[in-house]
Design a protein around this motif. Structure first.
Motif: not given
Lengths: 113, 111
Positions: A57-64
């Protein structure tokens, strides 16, 4: 030779709406990566899957959120869209996890208005 | 943790050579090189694993200096089709495939 397929190629959404991006990897490729690229920027790693399990996991927003299905295709679900989510979203696939060649799909251009 | 590419931009005449560097302050497991044209997907060029190996095909080659944590991409006898933005993608751990890309080097080849 078969390439990575992404759909849709273009998507226009309004703020606070949801979007689903689909990725079909090259046949026999078991690993899928998602990258986000803003205008004039380098691709940013979001998330990856190997054999249908989340690998990194990288810089993925919680909304995604994302998942990889039994046929190895992957979907990226984006909710509560913000103007800053406007970008090119690339999916890449590889034959194996780790230091393997990653082949990028044509991308989905998401515009949030 | 983002690798640093240099130069940021380069302009060449057809037939000239260029070198693009990618440096990391952290130990690298592998380096991947891509070329991207405007509005298109990054196209895979080559991958180098730690061990100081050099790879190449046609007039594009690359090296990986494990001591310096640096990779260099060599473009010889450049062609118009070489124009685009070159990215290095670095992998810091084995078995992840997670790439951290440099900021890119824009290459323009003129006739």
């Amino acid at each position: 030779a078969a390439g990575v397929i992404q759909s849709p190629r273009h998507l226009i959404k309004e703020k606070r709406e949801t979007a689903t991006l689909k990725c079909y990897p090259i046949p026999r490729h078991d690993t899928v990566y998602w990258y986000q690229q803003g205008p004039g920027q380098d691709p940013q790693f979001l998330i990856s899957f190997y054999e249908k399990m989340q690998s990194d996991k990288g810089s993925i927003p919680d909304r995604f959120s994302a998942q990889q299905f039994s046929d190895y295709h992957s979907e990226l679900n984006m909710s509560s869209l913000e103007l800053g989510d406007s970008a090119l979203y690339f999916c890449a696939s590889s034959l194996g996890r780790g230091a393997y060649e990653q082949y990028f799909g044509p991308g989905t251009r998401l515009t949030v208005t | 943790q983002q690798p640093v590419q240099s130069p940021q931009a380069v302009i060449l005449r057809e037939g000239e050579d260029a070198v693009i560097n990618c440096s990391s302050s952290k130990a690298l497991y592998s380096v991947h090189w891509y070329r991207q044209k405007h509005g298109e997907a990054p196209v895979f060029l080559m991958i180098l694993l730690k061990g100081g190996e050099q790879k190449g095909h046609d007039k594009i080659s690359a090296s990986f200096n494990e001591k310096k944590q640096q990779s260099s991409l060599y473009l010889t006898a450049s062609q118009l089709s070489y124009s685009g933005t070159y990215f290095c993608g670095t992998e810091y751990s084995s078995n992840t495939g997670k790439l951290i890309f440099g900021q890119g080097t824009t290459l323009q080849v003129k006739p």
